[in-house]
Motif scaffolding. Structure first.
Motif, PDB file in Angstrom:
ATOM      1  N   GLY A  54       0.815  -1.207   0.000  1.00 39.88           N
ATOM      2  CA  GLY A  54       0.000   0.000   0.000  1.00 39.88           C
ATOM      3  C   GLY A  54       0.847   1.254   0.000  1.00 39.88           C
ATOM      4  N   ARG A  55       0.422   2.236   0.785  1.00 40.26           N
ATOM      5  CA  ARG A  55       1.088   3.534   0.802  1.00 40.26           C
ATOM      6  C   ARG A  55       1.772   3.799   2.136  1.00 40.26           C
ATOM      7  NH1 ARG A  55       0.056   6.786  -3.458  1.00 40.26           N
ATOM      8  NH2 ARG A  55      -1.548   6.050  -4.900  1.00 40.26           N
ATOM      9  N   THR A  56       2.809   4.628   2.075  1.00 37.19           N
ATOM     10  CA  THR A  56       3.506   5.045   3.283  1.00 37.19           C
ATOM     11  C   THR A  56       2.720   6.149   3.963  1.00 37.19           C
ATOM     12  OG1 THR A  56       4.771   6.752   2.140  1.00 37.19           O
ATOM     13  CG2 THR A  56       5.702   4.526   2.157  1.00 37.19           C
ATOM     14  N   ALA A  57       3.181   6.567   5.148  1.00 33.44           N
ATOM     15  CA  ALA A  57       2.496   7.632   5.878  1.00 33.44           C
ATOM     16  C   ALA A  57       2.507   8.951   5.112  1.00 33.44           C
ATOM     17  CB  ALA A  57       3.150   7.817   7.244  1.00 33.44           C
ATOM     18  N   SER A  58       3.452   9.134   4.200  1.00 34.42           N
ATOM     19  CA  SER A  58       3.517  10.364   3.403  1.00 34.42           C
ATOM     20  C   SER A  58       2.525  10.341   2.243  1.00 34.42           C
ATOM     21  CB  SER A  58       4.930  10.567   2.848  1.00 34.42           C
ATOM     22  OG  SER A  58       5.249   9.565   1.901  1.00 34.42           O
ATOM     23  N   GLY A  59       1.918   9.190   1.987  1.00 36.03           N
ATOM     24  CA  GLY A  59       1.001   9.058   0.866  1.00 36.03           C
ATOM     25  C   GLY A  59       1.638   8.453  -0.371  1.00 36.03           C
ATOM     26  N   ALA A  60       2.951   8.297  -0.368  1.00 30.51           N
ATOM     27  CA  ALA A  60       3.649   7.712  -1.517  1.00 30.51           C
ATOM     28  C   ALA A  60       3.479   6.201  -1.516  1.00 30.51           C
ATOM     29  CB  ALA A  60       5.129   8.070  -1.463  1.00 30.51           C
ATOM     30  N   PRO A  61       3.364   5.581  -2.692  1.00 31.43           N
ATOM     31  CA  PRO A  61       3.288   4.118  -2.741  1.00 31.43           C
ATOM     32  C   PRO A  61       4.555   3.510  -2.147  1.00 31.43           C
ATOM     33  CG  PRO A  61       2.689   5.090  -4.859  1.00 31.43           C
ATOM     34  CD  PRO A  61       3.261   6.199  -4.028  1.00 31.43           C
ATOM     35  N   ARG A 260       0.115  15.790  15.101  1.00 25.96           N
ATOM     36  CA  ARG A 260       1.364  16.448  15.501  1.00 25.96           C
ATOM     37  C   ARG A 260       2.487  15.438  15.705  1.00 25.96           C
ATOM     38  NH1 ARG A 260      -2.244  19.624  18.656  1.00 25.96           N
ATOM     39  NH2 ARG A 260      -1.775  18.386  20.524  1.00 25.96           N
ATOM     40  N   GLN A 261       2.154  14.177  15.909  1.00 22.58           N
ATOM     41  CA  GLN A 261       3.160  13.135  16.075  1.00 22.58           C
ATOM     42  C   GLN A 261       3.569  12.528  14.740  1.00 22.58           C
ATOM     43  OE1 GLN A 261       1.750  10.288  18.956  1.00 22.58           O
ATOM     44  NE2 GLN A 261       1.495  11.814  20.559  1.00 22.58           N
ATOM     45  N   GLY A 262       3.064  13.098  13.643  1.00 19.95           N
ATOM     46  CA  GLY A 262       3.509  12.669  12.323  1.00 19.95           C
ATOM     47  C   GLY A 262       2.492  11.909  11.498  1.00 19.95           C
ATOM     48  N   TYR A 263       1.281  11.715  12.032  1.00 16.74           N
ATOM     49  CA  TYR A 263       0.268  10.953  11.303  1.00 16.74           C
ATOM     50  C   TYR A 263      -0.806  11.912  10.779  1.00 16.74           C
ATOM     51  CZ  TYR A 263       2.725   7.209  13.624  1.00 16.74           C
ATOM     52  OH  TYR A 263       3.717   6.375  14.065  1.00 16.74           O
ATOM     53  N   ALA A 264      -0.406  12.713   9.798  1.00 21.06           N
ATOM     54  CA  ALA A 264      -1.275  13.776   9.296  1.00 21.06           C
ATOM     55  C   ALA A 264      -2.510  13.237   8.591  1.00 21.06           C
ATOM     56  CB  ALA A 264      -0.485  14.689   8.351  1.00 21.06           C
ATOM     57  N   ASP A 265      -2.482  11.980   8.130  1.00 27.16           N
ATOM     58  CA  ASP A 265      -3.631  11.405   7.423  1.00 27.16           C
ATOM     59  C   ASP A 265      -4.666  10.811   8.368  1.00 27.16           C
ATOM     60  OD1 ASP A 265      -2.567  12.088   4.979  1.00 27.16           O
ATOM     61  OD2 ASP A 265      -1.525  10.186   4.715  1.00 27.16           O
ATOM     62  N   ALA A 266      -4.432  10.883   9.669  1.00 31.75           N
ATOM     63  CA  ALA A 266      -5.406  10.354  10.627  1.00 31.75           C
ATOM     64  C   ALA A 266      -6.734  11.088  10.469  1.00 31.75           C
ATOM     65  CB  ALA A 266      -4.881  10.505  12.053  1.00 31.75           C
ATOM     66  N   ARG A 267      -7.828  10.357  10.639  1.00 35.08           N
ATOM     67  CA  ARG A 267      -9.139  10.986  10.479  1.00 35.08           C
ATOM     68  C   ARG A 267     -10.137  10.374  11.453  1.00 35.08           C
ATOM     69  NH1 ARG A 267      -8.345   7.608   6.144  1.00 35.08           N
ATOM     70  NH2 ARG A 267      -9.942   6.043   5.694  1.00 35.08           N
ATOM     71  N   ILE A 268     -11.214  11.121  11.681  1.00 32.61           N
ATOM     72  CA  ILE A 268     -12.259  10.682  12.598  1.00 32.61           C
ATOM     73  C   ILE A 268     -13.271   9.857  11.813  1.00 32.61           C
ATOM     74  CG2 ILE A 268     -14.097  11.452  14.143  1.00 32.61           C
ATOM     75  CD1 ILE A 268     -12.448  14.033  14.556  1.00 32.61           C
ATOM     76  N   VAL A 269     -13.630   8.703  12.373  1.00 30.75           N
ATOM     77  CA  VAL A 269     -14.635   7.857  11.735  1.00 30.75           C
ATOM     78  C   VAL A 269     -15.701   7.508  12.756  1.00 30.75           C
ATOM     79  CG1 VAL A 269     -13.013   6.896  10.061  1.00 30.75           C
ATOM     80  CG2 VAL A 269     -13.326   5.752  12.254  1.00 30.75           C
TER      81      VAL A 269
END
Length: 282
Positions: A54-61, A260-269
């Motif tokens: 899949g993808r890395t935390a940066s969004g890159a494959p 702020r800990q580096g997981y900018a793609d985290a979201r509320i579900v």
């Protein structure tokens, strides 16, 4: 006399000498340019390969053959110089993921980077990491997943001196970039349930912060443990979540903290059946 006066004028108009070079010897003295954010750490590296998809935390494959790495705090796109303290071999690596999630390690290399550094036969190896100033050619090569130009090996005297810093009980960071300070151990955002007895969940009983999804159960569990979260699995998809939270405000505060800990793609579900979430792409 005119010649002497001209010489004196030339001396007076010369630029002031540059400031002293940053401390820290290395394979190349220009690895960290004047005024650059400084980071110089000694610790242990691990590596990962096909177990992650899949993808890395940066969004890159994620490409296991690319020369990349995961770091807990350095900004995505940072290029670091990694030196093996076993051999002195030094390579350039692009940071594009978050990790390592295991305690006692400071960087998680891709399989390609581990091969280039000469540590693929080991699960863990001692290294030195420094932010590097590189040419446009090297930067473009790393962004394409290729190796940058060869670096000079570190001398045995230098690697021996750096090895002495391994026994201090910490990564031995000289200084870190202002925009990404070293973070303390995260405080659990919610009570940590066990896999054996997850708390009962009913429709509409709360909100969750979804941090990441993995194809590897082990990597998902390692991240969940480090963050005080849980793993929700369906088939080969393992999602790391925090919660439940009873209000939107609580969930938003947790999401902002994890970002702020580096997981900018985290979201509320919202809490709804996993199969429904997969269908909706959440």
């Amino acid at each position: 006399m005119m010649l002497i006066a001209a010489f004196a004028a030339m001396v007076l108009t010369q630029e002031a000498p540059p400031p002293d070079l940053p401390e820290g010897a290395g394979p190349r003295g220009t690895s960290q340019a004047f005024g650059a954010a400084r980071y110089d750490a000694v610790g242990y590296a691990s590596w990962y390969g096909e177990e992650m998809t899949g993808r890395t935390a940066s969004g890159a494959p994620f490409d296991p053959a690319a020369i990349t790495a995961a770091h807990r705090t350095l900004p995505f796109g940072t290029i670091v110089e990694v030196t093996s303290l076993d051999s002195g071999r030094t390579i350039l690596v692009l940071i594009n993921d978050r990790g390592p999630h295991a305690v006692g390690r400071i960087i998680d290399l891709s399989r390609g980077a581990a091969e280039l550094l000469g540590m693929k036969q080991k699960s863990v190896a001692p290294v030195r990491i420094r932010i590097a100033e590189v040419s446009a050619t090297d930067q473009a090569a790393l962004q394409r997943g290729q190796a940058a130009s060869a670096r000079l090996d570190a001398s045995p005297q230098l690697t021996a001196a750096l090895r002495k810093r391994l026994g201090t009980g910490n990564p031995s960071v000289a200084s870190a970039p202002a925009r990404s300070p070293a973070r303390p151990s995260p405080t659990p955002l919610a009570p940590r349930p066990t896999d054996a007895a997850p708390p009962p969940r009913q429709a509409g009983d709360g909100r969750y912060v979804q941090v990441a999804a993995f194809s590897s159960r082990a990597r998902a569990q390692a991240l969940a443990t480090s963050l005080g979260g849980r793993v929700d699995s369906l088939g080969t998809i393992h999602r790391v979540r925090l919660g439940p939270f009873t209000s939107q405000a609580q969930a938003q505060a947790a999401r902002d903290r994890i970002a702020r800990q580096g997981y900018a793609d985290a979201r509320i579900v919202a809490n709804r059946p996993m199969i429904d979430q997969l269908a909706r792409g959440n």
